[in-house]
Scaffold this active site. Sequence first.
Site, PDB file in Angstrom:
ATOM      1  N   HIS A 187      40.786 -50.043  30.112  1.00 19.32           N
ATOM      2  CA  HIS A 187      39.503 -50.891  29.722  1.00 19.32           C
ATOM      3  C   HIS A 187      38.353 -50.555  30.658  1.00 19.32           C
ATOM      4  O   HIS A 187      37.527 -51.316  30.660  1.00 19.32           O
ATOM      5  CB  HIS A 187      40.286 -52.214  29.834  1.00 19.32           C
ATOM      6  CG  HIS A 187      41.052 -52.719  29.172  1.00 19.32           C
ATOM      7  ND1 HIS A 187      41.096 -53.021  27.932  1.00 19.32           N
ATOM      8  CD2 HIS A 187      42.565 -53.236  29.531  1.00 19.32           C
ATOM      9  CE1 HIS A 187      42.116 -53.401  27.315  1.00 19.32           C
ATOM     10  NE2 HIS A 187      43.029 -53.376  28.145  1.00 19.32           N
ATOM     11  N   ASP A 192      38.708 -44.725  28.470  1.00 23.93           N
ATOM     12  CA  ASP A 192      39.286 -44.988  27.147  1.00 23.93           C
ATOM     13  C   ASP A 192      38.572 -43.925  26.039  1.00 23.93           C
ATOM     14  O   ASP A 192      39.341 -43.399  25.294  1.00 23.93           O
ATOM     15  CB  ASP A 192      38.749 -46.431  26.694  1.00 23.93           C
ATOM     16  CG  ASP A 192      39.348 -47.476  27.414  1.00 23.93           C
ATOM     17  OD1 ASP A 192      40.425 -47.210  28.401  1.00 23.93           O
ATOM     18  OD2 ASP A 192      39.282 -48.724  27.156  1.00 23.93           O
TER      19      ASP A 192
END
Length: 608
Positions: A187, A192
């Site tokens: 996150h 990511d």
Amino acid sequence: MTGTAMPAAASTAAAGTAMGAPQQLAFDVDELGEPLRTTTFVVVDLETTGGAAAGGDAITEIGAVKVCGGQTLGEFQTLVNPGAPINPYVSVLTGITDAMVASCPGIAAVLPAFLEFARGSVLVAHNAPFDVGFLKAACTSLALPWPGFGVVDTAVLARRVLTKDEVPNCKLATLAPFFHASTAPNHRALADARATVDVLHGLIARLGNLGVRSLPELRSFTTQVTEGQRRKRHLADGLPTGPGVYIFRDAQGRPLYIGTSRSIRARVRQYFVSSETRSRMGEMVGLAERVDPIECAHPLEAQVRELRLIAAHKPRYNRRSKFPERAVWLKLTVEPFPRLSVVRERRDDGGRYLGPLRSQRQAEAVRDAIHDAVPLRQCTDRLSLRRVVRAACVLAGIGRCAAPCEGGVDPARYAALVSLVATAWTGDIRPLVEPLEAKLAALSAAQRYEQAGVVRDRISTVVRACARMQRLAALQAVAELVAARPDGEGGWELSVVRSGRLAAAGHARRGVPPWPMVDALRATADVVDAAHVPLAEETECVLAWLEQDGARLVLATEPWAMPAYGAGRLRGYLAHSRDGRARSAGDPLADRRRLPMAARPARPRLTA
């Protein structure tokens, strides 16, 4: 944690290679469009203050990785001051707090740098509508133009490629370990994005086995294409890449659909991967068992062959040009006092014909316009030169009919009226248009603009019909015409046209002398019966090819000429006709066809 744009250092790229990061596969050279191996992707991920750009939420972090051919070219990472407090739940999820972004640059400083970093690439994101939606909203708030990036969504790709037996869902946290990503998603934007790069490479490797080798195929694979269409992708294998005609056939060998393209293989592939909105095409592909190609010398030959094959076989899934025998003609009947009649067939009976016209409605509009200009009779009675048949109708009383039924006009004067109409069809259109123009001027002077508009439209209808017939007749009057057009690569596209029909086609490539090929084409061209009228659409295709830039006439047995005072000189009315059709096409209220239903809502179930 300050925002920085980090170029891909040698150590970064080397580390990725040493760790065995998945790389894009090498594909064949016959890809459709831009090959994936040469496409530059920018994989982007955002962290935000909340869940929706429309709800006032803002970007707190941007992370992006630029890759091409499986190699990392650069990375971009920065925190962003959103100018608003971060939702506590989001802070717990991402670890980004208000204190961390307080001294970071705002989106006004960060967004231009990111757009420059991603210039000329294809954006990739997991759940792309979320990330791209925030970027577009930021561009709008800053009055910056959106560059129009191509977008690939790895979440949608995963849903199309992977089964539930392989992964329970298509979340990034699930896909990353499945594809052995070198970075675990946490996150945070850059982490990511790095994980999404590995997921993208893994998905591309899977898609390579399905024949997806180019960017258009990759993007179209994410659209709603049925499994039946995808299973038929092998039908495109081995098809030629040049111009020609393709024929979809069923298990019994019957033609299902006939089409044409400048690249047969590229066009046929689109039936299996593109978002085909015509439902009948999906049904057709499901029934198809093979595709037969017919290679052609150049696109004109392909268009003509398509028209002839459709007219001959009438495939069930073709709509255009399927029934050329349904053409409509306007006929001056062979009688003592001829009249205008709408007919479906042109016969060799001594009558004079205007056409072919595109529809019954157009034929009736042309007939009404001619009746408005010339007082030909409109009744269907059999008239005699020797006696009065009956009393004149009301049209004679208002000057719309010469009343030959009661002897109101002698045969010679009536024949002059008929000759005026016939001459306007094939030559001088002025005597037919001038009475209508005088009426148009009188109505406009009287400020009766609605009626003047009706007359103007009638003039345009007559001019358009006569212009089309005169253009077709002028080419059909030439027994043989040879033309050449540059192919854009130093060669020549060659066509032999006889009586308006394409009789032979060839392609003299760069370095090949064209004159020997011209002689060979003339010697082997089809023998065309001048009395046989070719398909109007075929002659129009030939005319469109001859009128393109660079086309040259090599030789012609007769002069190819148009009437000096024909309908083609009235360009103002022809332009008005085209503009009117364009406005009608753009006006949804003018299109009376049923709109296709893109999706049907589920019906509620009634329970007792």
